[in-house]
Design an enzyme around this catalytic site. Structure first.
Site, PDB file in Angstrom:
ATOM      1  N   GLN A  66      -3.474  -4.899  -1.032  1.00 43.08           N
ATOM      2  CA  GLN A  66      -3.871  -3.552  -1.329  1.00 43.08           C
ATOM      3  C   GLN A  66      -5.075  -3.090  -1.060  1.00 43.08           C
ATOM      4  OE1 GLN A  66      -1.730  -1.475  -3.140  1.00 43.08           O
ATOM      5  NE2 GLN A  66      -3.217   0.174  -2.653  1.00 43.08           N
TER       6      GLN A  66
ATOM      7  N   ASP B 102       3.733  -3.675   5.313  1.00 43.01           N
ATOM      8  CA  ASP B 102       3.050  -2.624   5.231  1.00 43.01           C
ATOM      9  C   ASP B 102       2.928  -2.054   6.735  1.00 43.01           C
ATOM     10  OD1 ASP B 102       1.829  -1.252   3.165  1.00 43.01           O
ATOM     11  OD2 ASP B 102       0.174  -2.475   3.107  1.00 43.01           O
TER      12      ASP B 102
ATOM     13  N   LYS C 117       4.437  -1.033  -7.549  1.00 42.05           N
ATOM     14  CA  LYS C 117       5.003  -1.730  -6.515  1.00 42.05           C
ATOM     15  C   LYS C 117       5.441  -3.118  -7.091  1.00 42.05           C
ATOM     16  CE  LYS C 117       1.917  -0.043  -2.814  1.00 42.05           C
ATOM     17  NZ  LYS C 117       0.767  -0.227  -2.191  1.00 42.05           N
TER      18      LYS C 117
END
Ligand code: NDP
Length: 304
Positions: free
Chosen positions: A96, A119, A52
């Site tokens: 995360q 997200d 990422k």
């Protein structure tokens, strides 16, 4: 022969589009900013996070990798999120998962400003998606739609069956398919005669978390199968169930001691008209969609 819907090719197309948008934004003095927060060192997260951060740098984002200690508290994390929420140069905040036990993940995810929630997990974004308003949609289901569209699979009017109703995959995938005018059925562990339902599907999305669960008899011949599942198998018995006689997989198994299988039995792909392989399918889209979401967040926040 069924067509393989290659995630790598589609992900590269999306990243190319994002790179062009970044260039256009740069001309207007805007640089999308992504903050990736990784607590401690969960080995399974390590490679995702690295990808990422790396991808966002390659695409010309302002990219920040923040690594609080394993012992961080919920309060300390909330303070960090508040700082990132307030920063003008940060458009996307990604925490995360999984987080250490002492950190309340729900409280934390809810604290991310919805307009920076790249997200797409914040309840405000889930609600906006449901209501058909401008929303940041979760990356994996958004990737499912991109695969279908970019592969020329008609969605409008199709019977779409989604197996799985999680908040991060099944439900948003169903909602996005509905917005594309599919006739959508959502199945789950209490669905009766699942095969009878999945056999109606022109588009079958499997997001179950059970290796090879969808078998050939559950698939309508010629259907498009989108296999979201990622399951690691590491015993000979399981391997033989799915890949006996497959030399390529045999070599991978011998080398690594494990292989990945989706939620769809490889034999079921043979019945389909087109399918996403595992690995090499939906999984590769998730990071590309995260980048697309960050650019989108940057534009929405500035009213562009
Ligand atoms: P969850 O465990 O949160 O949800 C699984 C869903 O499958 C539930 O809704 C459950 O039903 C349903 N289910 C379980 N067993 C059955 C059954 N026997 N019959 C019908 N439905 C069943 O998983 P996620 O949605 O988080 O993930 C699904 C899969 O996708 C996993 O393999 C995961 O690794 C993968 N994944 C892949 C990503 C990617 O980037 N490609 C990203 C995220 C996930 P119920 O609600 O009734 O319990």
């Amino acid at each position: 022969m069924p067509k393989v819907l290659d995630g790598a090719t589609i992900a590269a197309e999306i990243k190319q589009d994002v790179a062009e948008e970044v260039k256009a934004l740069a001309a207007r003095g805007v640089k999308p900013g992504l903050a990736v927060v990784q607590v401690g060192h969960v080995p399974a997260s390590e490679i995702y996070v690295r990808n990422k951060v790396q991808t966002s740098k390659e695409l010309g984002f302002l990219s920040e990798h923040i690594t609080p200690a394993e012992t961080v508290t919920t309060e300390e994390m909330l303070a960090l999120i508040a700082t990132l929420n307030a920063r003008e140069d940060i458009d996307g905040i990604l925490v995360q998962l999984p987080l250490p036990k002492q950190v309340d993940a729900k409280v934390l995810l809810d604290a991310i400003a919805p307009e920076k929630d790249v997200d797409g997990f914040h309840p405000v974004n889930a609600g906006r998606l449901q209501a058909g308003r401008q929303a940041l949609a979760p990356c994996t289901p958004a990737g499912v739609i991109e695969i279908l569209k970019r592969s020329g699979i008609p969605i409008s009017g199709a019977n779409a069956v989604v197996v799985g109703r999680s908040d991060i995959v099944g439900k948003p995938a169903a909602m996005l398919l509905l917005h594309e005018n599919a006739t959508v059925t959502i199945c789950h562990s209490k669905t009766r005669d699942l095969g009878a339902v999945t056999r109606q599907a022109d588009i079958l999305v499997a997001a179950i978390g059970r290796p090879g669960f969808i078998t050939p008899d559950m698939v309508k011949p010629g259907a498009t199968i989108i296999d979201v599942g990622i399951n690691r198998i590491d015993t000979r018995e399981e391997f033989d169930k799915f890949f006996k006689g497959n030399d390529k997989r045999e070599a991978a198994f011998a080398k690594r001691g494990s292989v990945l299988v989706g939620d769809v039995h490889p034999a079921a792909f043979e019945v389909s008209g087109a399918y996403t392989p595992v690995p090499g399918g939906v999984g590769l889209l998730t990071i590309a969609m995260l980048m697309a979401n960050t650019v989108r967040a940057a534009k929405i926040r500035r009213g562009m």
